[in-house]
Write an enzyme that holds these catalytic residues in place. Structure first.
Site, PDB file in Angstrom:
ATOM      1  N   CYS A   2       0.844  -1.177   0.000  1.00  0.00           N
ATOM      2  CA  CYS A   2       0.000   0.000   0.000  1.00  0.00           C
ATOM      3  C   CYS A   2       0.884   1.233   0.000  1.00  0.00           C
ATOM      4  CB  CYS A   2      -0.904  -0.009   1.227  1.00  0.00           C
ATOM      5  SG  CYS A   2      -1.746  -1.591   1.515  1.00  0.00           S
ATOM      6  N   SER A  49      -5.506  -4.278  -1.222  1.00  0.00           N
ATOM      7  CA  SER A  49      -5.882  -5.384  -0.339  1.00  0.00           C
ATOM      8  C   SER A  49      -5.219  -6.687  -0.771  1.00  0.00           C
ATOM      9  CB  SER A  49      -7.405  -5.555  -0.338  1.00  0.00           C
ATOM     10  OG  SER A  49      -8.037  -4.363   0.080  1.00  0.00           O
ATOM     11  N   GLY A  74       3.536  -2.891   3.402  1.00  0.00           N
ATOM     12  CA  GLY A  74       4.372  -4.074   3.286  1.00  0.00           C
ATOM     13  C   GLY A  74       3.662  -5.343   3.698  1.00  0.00           C
ATOM     14  N   GLU A  75       4.456  -6.339   4.043  1.00  0.00           N
ATOM     15  CA  GLU A  75       3.939  -7.633   4.485  1.00  0.00           C
ATOM     16  C   GLU A  75       4.840  -8.163   5.600  1.00  0.00           C
ATOM     17  OE1 GLU A  75       1.169  -8.780   3.243  1.00  0.00           O
ATOM     18  OE2 GLU A  75       0.996  -7.520   1.451  1.00  0.00           O
ATOM     19  N   GLY A 358      13.113 -12.413  -8.420  1.00  0.00           N
ATOM     20  CA  GLY A 358      14.402 -12.921  -7.945  1.00  0.00           C
ATOM     21  C   GLY A 358      15.401 -11.885  -7.478  1.00  0.00           C
TER      22      GLY A 358
END
Length: 622
Positions: A2, A49, A74-75, A358
């Site tokens: 986001c 989302s 982020g995650e 990668g």
């Protein structure tokens, strides 16, 4: 993935200003937006989302008592483990988004939260109890974070610099010190960005901002440690590498939306795709002679039973995209691969919301050609002791240039004297010839690199090079374009090699297992060979080959560049006669100046977009 914006020093116009800033980055989060304006702090968020697609996962997100509020881009890949730990401590969760783990994690662990995170992230927390802001950026710099302190002490911050343009206290100006190192390195290398007063929060750094005193305290919370662990055999390292990479890909695939994979045909992206086994891989090439390597990607996809979608980019498409690319980049960046990445993300975003790629394998596992010795260097090193080579390397620094000067410098194994990273466009002396004195004021590339070399004085030559690239090239070039080009199309890019657990493994591989006479990135290549055919595991790195040197010898594109090089405002920065000589010599076949031309061109395109076109647009709107 986001985007967020924010500022301190609110007033009656804050909601309008915050909305304008949010709209500027709507491409980062087209699904929904949210605001938090409390106690002199404004936080805005645009959401793409990925996890928990419901309204329950919306941001800004607050604690149960409303005293801790976060915006987060982020995650967090270990959020499920952290959530279980926090639930055991008594915290109640109301959604399945990883954001809530950060809220309760901060309540439980305070600023030590950052040491527990595995993921890619940039976030800001408004802590009303302590009247402060706390923020952080992930250890590699995968997610961007910018900040600016206005003359009245108020703080602006966000995922993209362009959002600051809509804040009335932002004073837009060019940073005079940024252009000199950029012309050598091709990416914005200074902590202060090309916008004067706007700074990047460095990777692996966090900050606190005292809302009472308007003071900011920044500190590093993590650093890579290239220390050889010689307790394992080469095969044991290969076995562990394969397990670590597969586990990281499994962690990075978690999403409530469709996931695809970028595929170039090289070992890094091929290994990720083979571990992930997505429904679709995406590849791009150029519609020009031999500059199309998508056949490798198509062949591997066919072997794996995966659909491969490809696009061929034309010269017109390449040049037409440059203004939009430099706008989304926020700062000038002249890595030619940004253009194919832009179109690759555009193509993938039509079908998926998340892609794996990668990036990072070359920095962690030592995959660049510059990390290897030539056969001549290896032979010389075997015959001449290190002490003698060091003495010769020192001696030639005090002599005029001669054939063999660079050879002796490199064989001394003191990279501080010559290695400035993966790109060297203009030599510092050449920079002085083209820049106007007012902009020839910043540090040169070697001076900037010296700051990082000082941090690892006892490392071997290879580890010093990797450490430099981890801190400069990776966040400044590779990850900048990865985030900005994908977010331009509302696409989340995940990079499984740039994972905390992968790093903890890779940083201790002995140097002679990383690079030796057999080649570079050896442990990773052998691990990949467990999943990939020999042809893909051993293929030499080529990057994104771009035929720009040929296009710049065509009249149409010569004229395109000439228009920028001869623009009246170009003379504020450059000796435009010197620029035209570079262009003419290349066009007429007397020299190969394509990298110098393109690096200068991208700066001028960036400047025109933000300081001429942007101002004209504001005048029309007024």
């Amino acid at each position: 993935m986001c985007g967020f914006v924010g500022f301190t020093g609110t007033d009656e116009q804050s909601e309008l200003v915050l909305t304008a800033m949010m709209n500027r980055i709507i491409h980062r989060g087209p699904d929904m937006g949210g605001q938090h304006i409390v106690d002199n702090v404004a936080l805005g968020f645009r959401r793409l989302s990925i996890l928990d697609l419901s309204e329950a996962g919306a941001q800004p997100m607050s604690s149960d008592d409303g005293k801790v509020t976060i915006v987060f881009n982020g995650e967090i890949y270990n959020f499920q483990e952290l959530r279980a730990e926090l639930e055991a401590a008594g915290y109640a969760f109301h959604c399945n988004a990883d954001t809530e783990v950060l809220v309760h994690g901060y309540e439980e662990w305070g600023e030590d939260l950052v040491n527990r995170l595995r993921g890619m992230y940039a976030f800001v927390i408004h802590d009303q109890n302590k009247n402060k802001l706390f923020g952080a950026r992930d250890i590699f710099g995968i997610k961007p974070f910018y900040y600016y302190q206005a003359s009245d002490g108020s703080l602006l911050f966000g995922s993209e610099i362009k959002s600051f343009l809509d804040h009335p206290k932002f004073e837009k100006a060019v940073n005079h010190d940024a252009l000199r190192p950029y012309l050598t390195l091709q990416f914005p290398a200074t902590e202060e960005t090309f916008f004067r007063g706007v700074f990047k929060l460095a990777p692996a750094h966090c900050f606190t901002y005292d809302l009472t005193t308007n003071t900011m305290d920044i500190k590093r919370y993590w650093s890579c440690d290239f220390t050889d662990d010689n307790s394992k055999t080469f095969e044991e390292y290969v076995d562990e590498c394969d397990k670590v990479v597969h586990e990281s890909v499994a962690a990075h695939r978690i999403a409530d939306v469709k996931v695809g994979s970028f595929l170039s045909g090289g070992v890094d992206s091929s290994y990720i795709a083979a571990c992930l086994m997505p429904d679709t891989t995406y590849s791009v090439g150029f519609d020009y002679k031999n500059f199309n390597e998508t056949n490798y990607a198509a062949e591997l996809s066919d072997k794996l039973g995966i659909k491969n979608v490809r696009k061929m980019i034309t010269a017109d498409e390449f040049f037409d995209a440059l203004p939009d690319i430099q706008y989304h980049m926020d700062e000038p960046q002249s890595n030619l691969s940004s253009v194919p990445l832009y179109y690759l993300a555009q193509m993938a975003s039509e079908e998926v919301t998340v892609v794996l790629s990668g990036e990072g394998a070359d920095e962690l596992f030592a995959g660049y050609e510059w990390y290897e010795d030539t056969p001549e260097m290896r032979s010389f090193k075997k015959r001449v002791p290190l002490g003698v080579r060091r003495a010769l390397g020192s001696l030639v620094q005090h002599l005029p240039y001669f054939k063999g000067h660079n050879f002796l410098t490199k064989c001394a194994e003191v990279p501080e004297r010559w290695y400035v990273g993966q790109a060297k466009v203009f030599d510092p002396s050449e920079v002085d010839e083209v820049l106007k004195p007012a902009y020839d004021t910043g540090k040169n590339a070697a001076e900037m690199c010296a700051e990082y070399y000082k941090q690892v004085p006892n490392c071997c030559e290879l580890s010093k090079k990797q450490y430099l690239d981890m801190n400069m090239w990776l966040p400044g070039d590779i990850l900048l374009k990865a985030d900005k080009m994908c977010m331009a199309h509302s696409l989340e890019l995940r990079v499984p090699f740039l994972d905390k657990k992968v790093m903890e493994f890779a940083e201790h591989i002995p140097a002679n297992y990383r690079v030796n006479e057999e080649g570079c990135k050896l442990v990773l290549r052998h691990a990949a060979n467990r999943t990939l055919p020999d042809e893909w595991a051993t293929r030499k790195k080529v990057g994104f080959p771009v035929p720009v040197k040929f296009w710049l010898r065509e009249q149409k594109y010569y004229d395109y560049v000439k228009e920028y090089f001869t623009a009246p405002w170009a003379a504020d920065f450059f000796d435009t006669d010197a620029l035209m000589k570079l262009l003419d010599d290349h066009f007429e076949g007397r020299a190969l100046n394509q990298r110098k031309i393109y690096t200068t061109l991208t700066f001028l395109i960036w400047y025109k977009r933000f300081f001429i076109d942007e101002d004209k647009g504001a005048e029309v709107a007024a």
